[in-house]
Design a protein around this motif. Structure first.
Motif, short mmCIF file in Angstrom:
data_model
loop_
_atom_site.label_atom_id
_atom_site.label_comp_id
_atom_site.label_asym_id
_atom_site.label_seq_id
_atom_site.Cartn_x
_atom_site.Cartn_y
_atom_site.Cartn_z
N ALA A 170 36.52 30.02 39.94
CA ALA A 170 35.29 29.25 40.09
C ALA A 170 34.91 29.05 41.57
N ASP A 171 34.76 27.79 41.99
CA ASP A 171 34.32 27.53 43.36
C ASP A 171 35.36 27.91 44.41
N GLY A 172 36.61 28.05 44.00
CA GLY A 172 37.61 28.61 44.91
C GLY A 172 37.27 30.05 45.25
N LEU A 173 36.77 30.79 44.27
CA LEU A 173 36.34 32.17 44.51
C LEU A 173 35.07 32.20 45.36
N TYR A 174 34.21 31.22 45.17
CA TYR A 174 33.02 31.14 46.01
C TYR A 174 33.42 30.98 47.48
N LEU A 175 34.38 30.11 47.75
CA LEU A 175 34.85 29.93 49.13
C LEU A 175 35.40 31.23 49.68
N LEU A 176 36.16 31.96 48.89
CA LEU A 176 36.72 33.24 49.36
C LEU A 176 35.62 34.27 49.60
N SER A 177 34.53 34.20 48.83
CA SER A 177 33.43 35.14 49.06
C SER A 177 32.73 34.86 50.38
N GLN A 178 32.85 33.62 50.87
CA GLN A 178 32.29 33.26 52.17
C GLN A 178 33.29 33.54 53.29
N LYS A 179 34.58 33.38 52.99
CA LYS A 179 35.63 33.55 53.99
C LYS A 179 36.82 34.30 53.38
N PRO A 180 36.68 35.60 53.13
CA PRO A 180 37.76 36.35 52.49
C PRO A 180 39.04 36.39 53.30
N GLY A 181 38.94 36.16 54.60
CA GLY A 181 40.14 36.16 55.43
C GLY A 181 41.12 35.06 55.05
N LEU A 182 40.65 34.03 54.34
CA LEU A 182 41.54 32.94 53.93
C LEU A 182 42.67 33.42 53.02
N VAL A 183 42.42 34.51 52.28
CA VAL A 183 43.41 34.96 51.32
C VAL A 183 43.96 36.34 51.65
N HIS A 184 43.36 37.01 52.62
CA HIS A 184 43.75 38.39 52.92
C HIS A 184 45.25 38.50 53.21
N GLY A 185 45.89 39.42 52.49
CA GLY A 185 47.31 39.68 52.72
C GLY A 185 48.25 38.70 52.06
N TYR A 186 47.73 37.68 51.37
CA TYR A 186 48.61 36.71 50.73
C TYR A 186 48.92 37.17 49.31
N GLN A 187 50.03 37.84 49.15
CA GLN A 187 50.34 38.49 47.88
C GLN A 187 50.85 37.54 46.81
N LEU A 188 50.90 36.26 47.12
CA LEU A 188 51.19 35.25 46.10
C LEU A 188 49.90 34.66 45.54
N ALA A 189 48.78 35.28 45.84
CA ALA A 189 47.48 34.82 45.33
C ALA A 189 47.02 35.68 44.18
N THR A 190 46.44 35.04 43.16
CA THR A 190 45.79 35.74 42.06
C THR A 190 44.36 35.23 41.96
N LEU A 191 43.41 36.16 41.94
CA LEU A 191 41.99 35.83 41.85
C LEU A 191 41.52 36.18 40.44
N THR A 192 40.70 35.32 39.83
CA THR A 192 40.30 35.51 38.43
C THR A 192 38.78 35.57 38.30
#
Length: 328
Positions: free
Chosen positions: A152-174
């Motif tokens: 949801a809005d966590g994905l919206y934040l990542l769409s604005q700032k994808p660098g927040l999650v880049h390379g973090y392999q303990l993350a799952t996006l839905t």
């Protein structure tokens, strides 16, 4: 181990290995603690789905005005009204950054230090202060190597700032179809619409190996170039809240996967560490589809999110405990 060419039945048999046994030496909280941020219905469904699927403890960190409402839904969840939207900061506060650092984040981080997985996004909203808080929290979770489920809005934040999650392999996006498009645009991925498996793989690669659970008629799960799909029969009726139920079950399985890695119980080690996030997503997708199927069988077109939610425990039994013909 390559999962790509395994059958759905084989994938489920591997996923079952992540489920911890109920051993007398386990203390409460070893199975899993959760944490999440947001408003009312969405966080309730996500947190409570995790609990009825098997999580030991589920916490909700939310905006202060949401806490009383969420508490009214059930006494089973622990609700912490630690967060503020910009308009709800006390009138006496002159410096919002100082207020955030001194009054909000210490309480949030203290709780986060005790959890096994975090869900961020459902019901979060897009308030400036809330998103700023979330950025800091994501950094803290990464520092502590805590798995994060984004929706949801966590994905919206990542769409604005994808660098927040880049390379973090303990993350799952839905992401659903709209959210997937936003994320693709954010990283410059041109969607051709012809090969959704490749698109999911490309997005995972461009984000540095995060796991993608692309929701749709068939759920596509990718990490780097490994791609599997979940297509168990679900419901012909789509109800709001199904995605929140999915994130809750996914968080529980992700936490169990972390316990599997650490050999919290004796097991044969058949599941490779790099496959755990894919299998957790597959198991969560399968169970949520079965819960939806059961709810639709009972309610038909009248099915609501609460009906699906009420079948999460039954779906766990069908998928993980019973001999069944899901994939026959």
């Amino acid at each position: 181990m390559s999962l790509k060419n395994k059958s759905a039945k084989d994938l489920l048999n591997l996923t079952k290995k992540l489920v911890p046994p109920l051993l007398p030496q386990f203390h409460k909280g070893q199975g899993m603690c959760l944490d999440r941020f947001y408003y009312t219905g969405a966080p309730y469904f996500a947190a409570h789905a995790a609990a009825v699927f098997g999580a030991d403890l589920s916490h909700i960190i939310c905006e202060k005005n949401a806490a009383t409402v969420i508490k009214s839904y059930t006494p089973d969840l622990m609700v912490h009204p630690y967060l503020y939207e910009k308009d709800n900061v006390p009138d006496h506060v002159q410096n919002i950054d100082e207020f955030l650092e001194s009054k909000v984040l210490p309480k949030v981080k203290s709780l986060l230090s005790r959890i096994h997985v975090a869900i961020v996004g459902p019901g979060l909203g897009r308030d400036e202060l809330m998103l700023k808080t979330l950025e800091i929290v994501i950094g803290y979770l990464k520092e502590k190597q805590i798995p994060i489920i984004f929706d949801a809005d966590g994905l919206y934040l990542l769409s604005q700032k994808p660098g927040l999650v880049h390379g973090y392999q303990l993350a799952t996006l839905t992401p659903n179809v709209v959210e997937f498009k936003r994320l693709a645009d954010a990283v410059g991925l041109d969607l051709d619409g012809r090969n959704p498996h490749q698109e999911a793989s490309d997005l995972s690669n461009l984000l540095g190996g995060v796991t993608i659970l692309r929701k749709g008629a068939v759920d596509i799960i990718a990490q780097y170039d490994q791609v599997i799909e979940s297509n168990t029969k679900g419901s012909d009726r789509r109800s709001g809240g199904q995605g929140d139920t999915l994130t809750g079950t996914l968080a529980t399985l992700t936490a169990w996967g972390e316990s599997y890695k650490s050999f919290l119980w004796d097991h044969d080690g058949d599941v490779e560490e790099e496959d755990i996030s894919l299998l957790a997503a597959f198991g969560a997708s399968t169970a949520t589809r079965v819960a939806a199927r059961e709810a639709f069988r009972q309610k038909g077109r009248a099915m609501q999110a609460t009906d699906l939610h009420a079948n999460v425990g039954r779906a766990y039994q069908i998928v993980f405990e019973e001999e069944n013909e899901l994939f026959e």
